[in-house]
Design a protein around this motif. Structure first.
Motif, PDB file in Angstrom:
ATOM      1  N   LEU A   1       0.849  -1.195   0.000  1.00  0.00           N
ATOM      2  CA  LEU A   1       0.000   0.000   0.000  1.00  0.00           C
ATOM      3  C   LEU A   1       0.885   1.246   0.000  1.00  0.00           C
ATOM      4  O   LEU A   1       1.037   1.936   1.018  1.00  0.00           O
ATOM      5  CB  LEU A   1      -0.931  -0.018   1.208  1.00  0.00           C
ATOM      6  CG  LEU A   1      -1.865  -1.244   1.290  1.00  0.00           C
ATOM      7  CD1 LEU A   1      -2.625  -1.248   2.614  1.00  0.00           C
ATOM      8  CD2 LEU A   1      -2.834  -1.257   0.122  1.00  0.00           C
ATOM      9  N   THR A   2       1.462   1.526  -1.152  1.00  0.00           N
ATOM     10  CA  THR A   2       2.443   2.602  -1.262  1.00  0.00           C
ATOM     11  C   THR A   2       1.856   3.968  -0.934  1.00  0.00           C
ATOM     12  O   THR A   2       2.477   4.775  -0.233  1.00  0.00           O
ATOM     13  CB  THR A   2       3.050   2.622  -2.675  1.00  0.00           C
ATOM     14  OG1 THR A   2       3.609   1.326  -2.955  1.00  0.00           O
ATOM     15  CG2 THR A   2       4.140   3.669  -2.793  1.00  0.00           C
ATOM     16  N   GLU A   3       0.655   4.241  -1.442  1.00  0.00           N
ATOM     17  CA  GLU A   3       0.046   5.555  -1.210  1.00  0.00           C
ATOM     18  C   GLU A   3      -0.207   5.804   0.272  1.00  0.00           C
ATOM     19  O   GLU A   3       0.048   6.903   0.787  1.00  0.00           O
ATOM     20  CB  GLU A   3      -1.263   5.672  -2.005  1.00  0.00           C
ATOM     21  CG  GLU A   3      -1.064   5.762  -3.512  1.00  0.00           C
ATOM     22  CD  GLU A   3      -2.370   5.996  -4.245  1.00  0.00           C
ATOM     23  OE1 GLU A   3      -3.400   6.226  -3.570  1.00  0.00           O
ATOM     24  OE2 GLU A   3      -2.368   5.951  -5.482  1.00  0.00           O
ATOM     25  N   LYS A   4      -0.723   4.784   0.955  1.00  0.00           N
ATOM     26  CA  LYS A   4      -0.968   4.925   2.389  1.00  0.00           C
ATOM     27  C   LYS A   4       0.350   5.137   3.142  1.00  0.00           C
ATOM     28  O   LYS A   4       0.427   5.941   4.079  1.00  0.00           O
ATOM     29  CB  LYS A   4      -1.670   3.681   2.935  1.00  0.00           C
ATOM     30  CG  LYS A   4      -3.184   3.717   2.810  1.00  0.00           C
ATOM     31  CD  LYS A   4      -3.805   2.623   3.677  1.00  0.00           C
ATOM     32  CE  LYS A   4      -5.315   2.826   3.808  1.00  0.00           C
ATOM     33  NZ  LYS A   4      -5.922   1.878   4.756  1.00  0.00           N
ATOM     34  N   THR A   5       1.377   4.412   2.730  1.00  0.00           N
ATOM     35  CA  THR A   5       2.675   4.534   3.386  1.00  0.00           C
ATOM     36  C   THR A   5       3.225   5.940   3.225  1.00  0.00           C
ATOM     37  O   THR A   5       3.664   6.574   4.189  1.00  0.00           O
ATOM     38  CB  THR A   5       3.684   3.525   2.788  1.00  0.00           C
ATOM     39  OG1 THR A   5       3.119   2.214   2.819  1.00  0.00           O
ATOM     40  CG2 THR A   5       4.981   3.531   3.575  1.00  0.00           C
ATOM     41  N   GLU A   6       3.177   6.438   1.996  1.00  0.00           N
ATOM     42  CA  GLU A   6       3.728   7.767   1.735  1.00  0.00           C
ATOM     43  C   GLU A   6       2.927   8.853   2.436  1.00  0.00           C
ATOM     44  O   GLU A   6       3.494   9.859   2.874  1.00  0.00           O
ATOM     45  CB  GLU A   6       3.783   8.014   0.226  1.00  0.00           C
ATOM     46  CG  GLU A   6       4.809   7.143  -0.488  1.00  0.00           C
ATOM     47  CD  GLU A   6       4.916   7.444  -1.972  1.00  0.00           C
ATOM     48  OE1 GLU A   6       3.985   8.078  -2.519  1.00  0.00           O
ATOM     49  OE2 GLU A   6       5.927   7.047  -2.584  1.00  0.00           O
ATOM     50  N   ALA A   7       1.629   8.659   2.576  1.00  0.00           N
ATOM     51  CA  ALA A   7       0.804   9.636   3.284  1.00  0.00           C
ATOM     52  C   ALA A   7       1.238   9.741   4.747  1.00  0.00           C
ATOM     53  O   ALA A   7       1.323  10.843   5.312  1.00  0.00           O
ATOM     54  CB  ALA A   7      -0.666   9.246   3.196  1.00  0.00           C
ATOM     55  N   ILE A   8       1.521   8.586   5.373  1.00  0.00           N
ATOM     56  CA  ILE A   8       1.984   8.597   6.762  1.00  0.00           C
ATOM     57  C   ILE A   8       3.352   9.263   6.861  1.00  0.00           C
ATOM     58  O   ILE A   8       3.611  10.058   7.774  1.00  0.00           O
ATOM     59  CB  ILE A   8       2.045   7.164   7.324  1.00  0.00           C
ATOM     60  CG1 ILE A   8       0.631   6.617   7.519  1.00  0.00           C
ATOM     61  CG2 ILE A   8       2.802   7.137   8.650  1.00  0.00           C
ATOM     62  CD1 ILE A   8       0.578   5.233   8.094  1.00  0.00           C
ATOM     63  N   LEU A   9       4.221   8.959   5.922  1.00  0.00           N
ATOM     64  CA  LEU A   9       5.564   9.538   5.954  1.00  0.00           C
ATOM     65  C   LEU A   9       5.515  11.057   5.804  1.00  0.00           C
ATOM     66  O   LEU A   9       6.292  11.779   6.443  1.00  0.00           O
ATOM     67  CB  LEU A   9       6.440   8.923   4.865  1.00  0.00           C
ATOM     68  CG  LEU A   9       6.720   7.422   5.013  1.00  0.00           C
ATOM     69  CD1 LEU A   9       7.704   6.950   3.957  1.00  0.00           C
ATOM     70  CD2 LEU A   9       7.265   7.115   6.391  1.00  0.00           C
TER      71      LEU A   9
END
Length: 627
Positions: free
Chosen positions: A380-388
């Motif tokens: 889940l790349t988008e979710k990961t990047e949103a958290i970062l």
């Protein structure tokens, strides 16, 4: 208002516990025909299970709460688990999947540090986040429920509070006695405050050997009147350096008036961090017998060890917390998030996050990092990047302390461009932890030259410890770069670093990766001669697994024996390798089941299959004819 909050807490615990219990029920039915199968958490949501099995989990929950109730699971893989008002116990269940064994090996001997609020920080999270306390000062013992004096915290960075620490670390050789003798001879103050500051700094730098020597000197020279905090601190250090048996022996000599909750929970945390399930439950039960209160800290230690070894028991702990009105701490939620993430139950993980928010529990950057790691693993790349992006904030220069977390997580995503961007922000004025995270990130991205460049800058700027060197050494190990690894170890020796367990482990792995098992064994044997430190569990297993592959029973048994001498017992992984050695050698393994039984270990499915093949009394069509 508080009554409503407490009710919601109880409901959240009940829902999560019931969810896990339902999984046990469903898998129990499946396991009746398997016998030794491992119960796993399944990636389903809470709602699905509440709809699917509305009655069975209510019955189990009611039976669980009854006083003196015995909760049985059928099949060889299920253990007797007893819960009453005063007791929590189980037969030690060492059965696990290969993933569980690998996880246990990975965190073996990485003893947990303890937060100032009394919660243990899981080593997996530590390795991911690097700066685990986010730059905040921590209590010296890191086990106390009480807050430190604010004035003391404020003065912590003062010059006068660092002199004793400097004197200790600058002394030549391993002994700190001479430094302390000189300190006293000069008439310098040796107050509790000064000592506490020195020990805090030693612990933060993982210089546990020196910290223990300081306490030994203070106790033997009667320079400090020990309280329960000093006794607990020394117990913790002995467990870290010399193992649980020596820690328990020391505990016997502690005056009875100081054998309080702090001492016992120190031992409990170390038992859990060493994955000693039997001893962890034993200490927990002892604390209940002594009428110590059931705290979130104690429950979290059970959750941590069950997360690593026996996930199906997590539900039991949560139900016990509900029964005893134990309010989950923020760290309790962190553990549960990690449990769901490890089982790839992203929906369940998100539901726990929503529960945290509803309870007003803030998601700190460490919890966010754990979420990001599991999102990344699930693709889940988008979710990961949103958290970062949330961790980074609007201006990274105002949040430089999160750089290590961002560097490591962007590397997991394979984002070399983001790693480079983050590194450029902190490159002008980096901290040690920033540099180490950058080395790890470049190494994960297989950009060896960039990792070496950062490391070279570090070595020119600071005097590095063996732990710092081990970061680059692991990269060389993963990439099978034996010559570079050996050169780095030589550089470590030349710089005055004490070669210890992490270096031994890396060097053993380097030789094994290069096919030089005998040299790896030789390194292990030399390491065993160092009485002050013991090799890591993974170091033994790396060599033992190679002998097992060869079918070299003699050497596999030799490593097995030496592991036991070092205190690594009651683990299923060595028995797996031992059975594999006999199987590959096509030799019968006499008495191996009895040896496992003596250690209170029960085989999982894969080990049972191996044991059946090396059973000297196994019946075959040919043997039946001959009989």
């Amino acid at each position: 208002m508080w009554a409503l909050r407490r009710t919601s807490i109880r409901l959240s615990l009940r829902v999560f516990a019931n969810y896990l219990l339902c999984i046990v029920c469903r898998n129990q039915a499946l396991s009746n025909n398997v016998g030794t199968s491992r119960v796993k958490l399944m990636p389903n949501t809470l709602v699905e299970y509440e709809d699917a099995v509305p009655d069975s989990h209510q019955i189990i929950h009611a039976r669980f709460l009854s006083k003196g109730h015995t909760f049985y699971r059928t099949g060889n893989a299920f253990q007797k688990f007893t819960v009453s008002r005063r007791e929590l116990s189980s037969q030690a269940d060492a059965s696990s999947t290969k993933d569980d064994d690998d996880d246990a090996m990975e965190i073996e001997d990485q003893l947990t540090e303890l937060d100032a609020d009394g919660d243990s920080v899981d080593s997996e999270t530590d390795l991911l986040d690097g700066d685990e306390d986010g730059g905040k000062p921590r209590d010296e013992l890191e086990l106390s429920d009480t807050e430190s004096d604010p004035a003391e915290k404020k003065s912590e960075s003062g010059k006068s509070r660092s002199e004793l620490f400097k004197a200790i670390v600058n002394v030549s050789g391993l002994s700190v006695d001479s430094a302390l003798d000189k300190w006293v001879a000069k008439g310098k103050e040796l107050s509790r405050k000064e000592i506490s500051s020195a020990l805090l700094n030693l612990r933060k730098r993982k210089m546990f050997g020196k910290a223990l020597q300081v306490l030994d000197w203070l106790e033997s020279n009667k320079k400090l009147e020990f309280t329960d905090r000093e006794y607990a601190s020394k117990l913790d250090l002995i467990a870290k350096l010399r193992g649980l048996p020596n820690a328990e022996k020391y505990m016997e000599h502690v005056p009875k008036s100081f054998k309080g909750e702090l001492l016992y929970r120190t031992l409990l945390a170390n038992c859990a961090s060493l994955n000693n399930l039997k001893k962890t439950e034993e200490i927990f039960n002892k604390m209940r017998e002594l009428d110590f209160p059931i705290t979130p800290f104690a429950c979290n230690q059970l959750l941590l060890i069950y997360k690593r070894i026996d996930k199906k028991k997590i539900a039991d702990v949560l139900l016990m917390m509900e029964k005893e009105n134990v309010k989950p701490s923020p760290f309790t939620y962190k553990i549960l998030i990690d449990v769901k993430g490890l089982s790839n139950d992203i929906d369940g993980m998100d539901q726990i996050v929503e529960t945290m928010k509803a309870e007003g529990v803030e998601l700190d950057h460490q919890t966010q990092a754990t979420l990001a790691r599991h999102y990344a693993s699930a693709g889940l790349t988008e979710k990961t990047e949103a958290i970062l992006k949330g961790i980074e904030g609007e201006n990274l220069k105002d949040n430089l302390w999160v750089c290590p977390t961002l560097l490591r997580l962007y590397a997991i995503l394979g984002r070399a461009d983001e790693v480079e961007r983050i590194w450029k922000v902190c490159e002008s004025k980096p901290r040690v932890e920033d540099c180490l995270a950058a080395v790890e990130a470049w190494g994960r991205l297989k950009k060896i030259e960039e990792a070496e460049e950062v490391f070279e800058m570090m070595s020119n700027k600071w005097k590095l410890s063996a732990k710092n060197y081990s970061v680059l050494l692991k990269i060389y190990t993963r990439n099978k770069m034996l010559i570079k690894g050996k050169d780095l170890i030589k550089k470590m020796g030349d710089s005055g670093c004490v070669i210890g367990p992490l270096t031994w482990d890396a060097l053993v792995s380097l030789y094994v990766q290069s096919g030089e098992v005998e040299k790896a064994d030789s390194v292990l044997q030399k390491a065993l001669q160092q009485k002050r430190m013991r090799p890591l569990f993974t170091t033994y297993m790396t060599v033992m697994e190679q002998y097992a592959k060869r079918g070299d029973v003699h050497n596999a048994e030799k490593i097995f024996y030496r592991m036991r001498q070092a205190g690594y017992i009651s683990r299923i992984t060595p028995f797996n390798s031992l059975a594999q050695a006999y199987k590959n050698a096509k030799l019968p393994a006499y008495g191996i089941r009895e040896r496992m039984k003596a250690d209170n270990i029960f085989p999982n499915r894969s080990l049972s299959e191996q044991l059946a093949q090396v059973d000297p009394f196994r019946k075959t069509p040919v043997s039946d004819l001959l009989d």
